[in-house]
Design a protein around this motif. Structure first.
Motif, PDB file in Angstrom:
ATOM      1  N   CYS A   1      -2.586-106.191  34.760  1.00 14.09           N
ATOM      2  CA  CYS A   1      -2.652-107.520  34.292  1.00 14.09           C
ATOM      3  C   CYS A   1      -1.892-108.400  35.154  1.00 14.09           C
ATOM      4  O   CYS A   1      -0.869-108.328  35.547  1.00 14.09           O
ATOM      5  CB  CYS A   1      -2.285-107.536  32.914  1.00 14.09           C
TER       6      CYS A   1
ATOM      7  N   CYS B   1       3.284-106.914  43.928  1.00 14.56           N
ATOM      8  CA  CYS B   1       2.202-108.087  43.769  1.00 14.56           C
ATOM      9  C   CYS B   1       2.955-109.336  43.628  1.00 14.56           C
ATOM     10  O   CYS B   1       2.038-110.289  44.195  1.00 14.56           O
ATOM     11  CB  CYS B   1       1.820-107.721  42.340  1.00 14.56           C
TER      12      CYS B   1
ATOM     13  N   LEU C   1      -6.018-101.900  41.807  1.00 15.70           N
ATOM     14  CA  LEU C   1      -6.411-102.763  40.571  1.00 15.70           C
ATOM     15  C   LEU C   1      -7.067-101.764  39.548  1.00 15.70           C
ATOM     16  O   LEU C   1      -7.737-101.169  39.867  1.00 15.70           O
ATOM     17  CB  LEU C   1      -7.140-103.818  40.625  1.00 15.70           C
TER      18      LEU C   1
ATOM     19  N   PRO D   1      -8.540-102.907  35.996  1.00 16.20           N
ATOM     20  CA  PRO D   1      -8.520-104.142  34.796  1.00 16.20           C
ATOM     21  C   PRO D   1      -9.345-103.243  33.725  1.00 16.20           C
ATOM     22  O   PRO D   1     -10.283-102.526  33.887  1.00 16.20           O
ATOM     23  CB  PRO D   1      -9.571-105.275  35.455  1.00 16.20           C
TER      24      PRO D   1
ATOM     25  N   ILE E   1      -7.097-109.912  35.571  1.00 19.91           N
ATOM     26  CA  ILE E   1      -6.182-110.022  36.468  1.00 19.91           C
ATOM     27  C   ILE E   1      -6.603-111.127  37.476  1.00 19.91           C
ATOM     28  O   ILE E   1      -7.447-111.344  38.236  1.00 19.91           O
ATOM     29  CB  ILE E   1      -6.398-108.558  37.360  1.00 19.91           C
TER      30      ILE E   1
END
Length: 354
Positions: A206, A242, A261, A263, A312
């Motif tokens: 997230c 990140c 990633l 999500p 994201i």
């Protein structure tokens, strides 16, 4: 600014050029703002002017739709923005919500029309998104499913479960359990406001506005967990990576992200989010174009909802999707943030080209 650029702005009804120039139709003797939604004229009948006074001096009359003779004129924007503010601040109290909407003095039908025009979704759809986003933050902070539903304005728990599953791809209990596992998170300051980053050991889960509930309610909240970067923990290292890549992005030094990633969402949402990552840095696509990219040109409405559910931000660039007329549409961090990101990327593209 040359004729080609101005003509492009007229064709796309680009509000970013309002005030920079005016265009007049030689056939009707009427002049407009670049953002006017009137029928697009033939290019060889168009004449450009720097000011409304100059245009009127040339014998043209102001358009009654966009009123280029007035400094600011957008009769639909005020009720659209006012109703959005009501949803943002009163989503958890149905009685207060209905009373505030009634006091706007706009019929529900008219409000629905202008809201759809400016935010590319129906008011009821936006209200569901606001409530589920609030419930997600409550669950992330450890609230029970019952409390998360009630505090976000739900009295019908069947509706809460259905909406939550539709927007997140999982039931609320599973979502709560996910965030109870070994994760790391941090909040970093950025030009678009504080962003909260959440990661597991293997992937980014997230990136969202850290003060979501505070922005919505206007009050401070303790539902946003404190930073938790665990030393020597893989998830903590991923959060730090990140943060570093986002800093490089905002400095105009990074156009692509090199992070895993994951999500959480439905299969359809996942498909849309994958297509979002195919939009090049510095470019934009309309909802219709995004629908065509996913293989269903009639799914622009569903595309819009999936786009707005992107968990994201920036790394999955939902900010690169705009209205068909070139106007900016809803964004989790706000339209000002969306404009900043698009302007940043345009500048970054120019630097790279140079």
């Amino acid at each position: 600014m040359d004729d080609n650029e101005m003509w492009q702005a007229v064709q796309t009804c680009d509000p970013a050029y309002d005030g920079d120039f005016f265009y007049a139709m030689q056939t009707t003797r009427i002049f407009c703002r670049p953002s006017c939604k009137s029928k697009c004229p033939r290019r060889n009948n168009v004449e450009y002017f720097k000011s409304s006074a100059e245009t009127e001096a040339a014998g043209y009359r102001p358009c009654k739709r966009c009123r280029p003779d007035l400094p600011q004129y957008d009769p639909d924007r005020d009720p659209a923005e006012a109703s959005k503010v009501v949803f943002d601040h009163s989503f958890s109290d149905r009685q207060e919500l209905n009373q505030q909407l009634k006091e706007l003095g706009v019929t529900r039908k008219q409000m629905s029309l202008v809201f759809k025009l400016y935010y590319d979704m129906k008011p009821a759809e936006y209200l569901i998104q606001v409530r589920i986003a609030a419930a997600k933050q409550a669950l992330q902070a450890g609230a029970s499913v019952f409390d998360a539903a009630a505090d976000s304005g739900y009295t019908n728990f069947s509706s809460f479960y259905a909406h939550f599953r539709k927007l997140s791809g999982m039931p609320p209990a599973k979502y709560r359990q996910l965030f109870a596992q070994n994760i790391s998170l941090a909040v970093m300051d950025t030009p678009i406001g504080p962003l909260r980053i959440v990661a597991s050991q293997d992937t980014i889960l997230c990136v969202e506005p850290a003060n979501y509930l505070e922005k919505k309610t206007g009050q401070a909240t303790d539902q946003v967990p404190a930073d938790r970067i665990i030393p020597n923990d893989p998830s903590g290292d991923l959060v730090k990576a990140c943060m570093m890549e986002l800093k490089e992005y905002f400095a105009g030094q990074r156009q692509k992200f090199d992070l895993p990633l994951s999500p959480e969402g439905t299969s359809f949402q996942q498909k849309v989010w994958q297509q979002l990552q195919q939009i090049p840095y510095g470019e934009t696509r309309s909802y219709q174009q995004l629908a065509e990219m996913t293989g269903d040109k009639n799914a622009s409405r569903a595309i819009g909802l999936a786009n707005n559910c992107n968990p994201i931000l920036i790394l999955i660039p939902c900010h690169r999707v705009i209205g068909a007329d070139g106007s900016l549409t809803g964004y989790a961090a706000g339209l000002a943030a969306k404009k900043l990101l698009l302007d940043l990327e345009k500048g970054g593209t120019k630097k790279t080209a140079a």
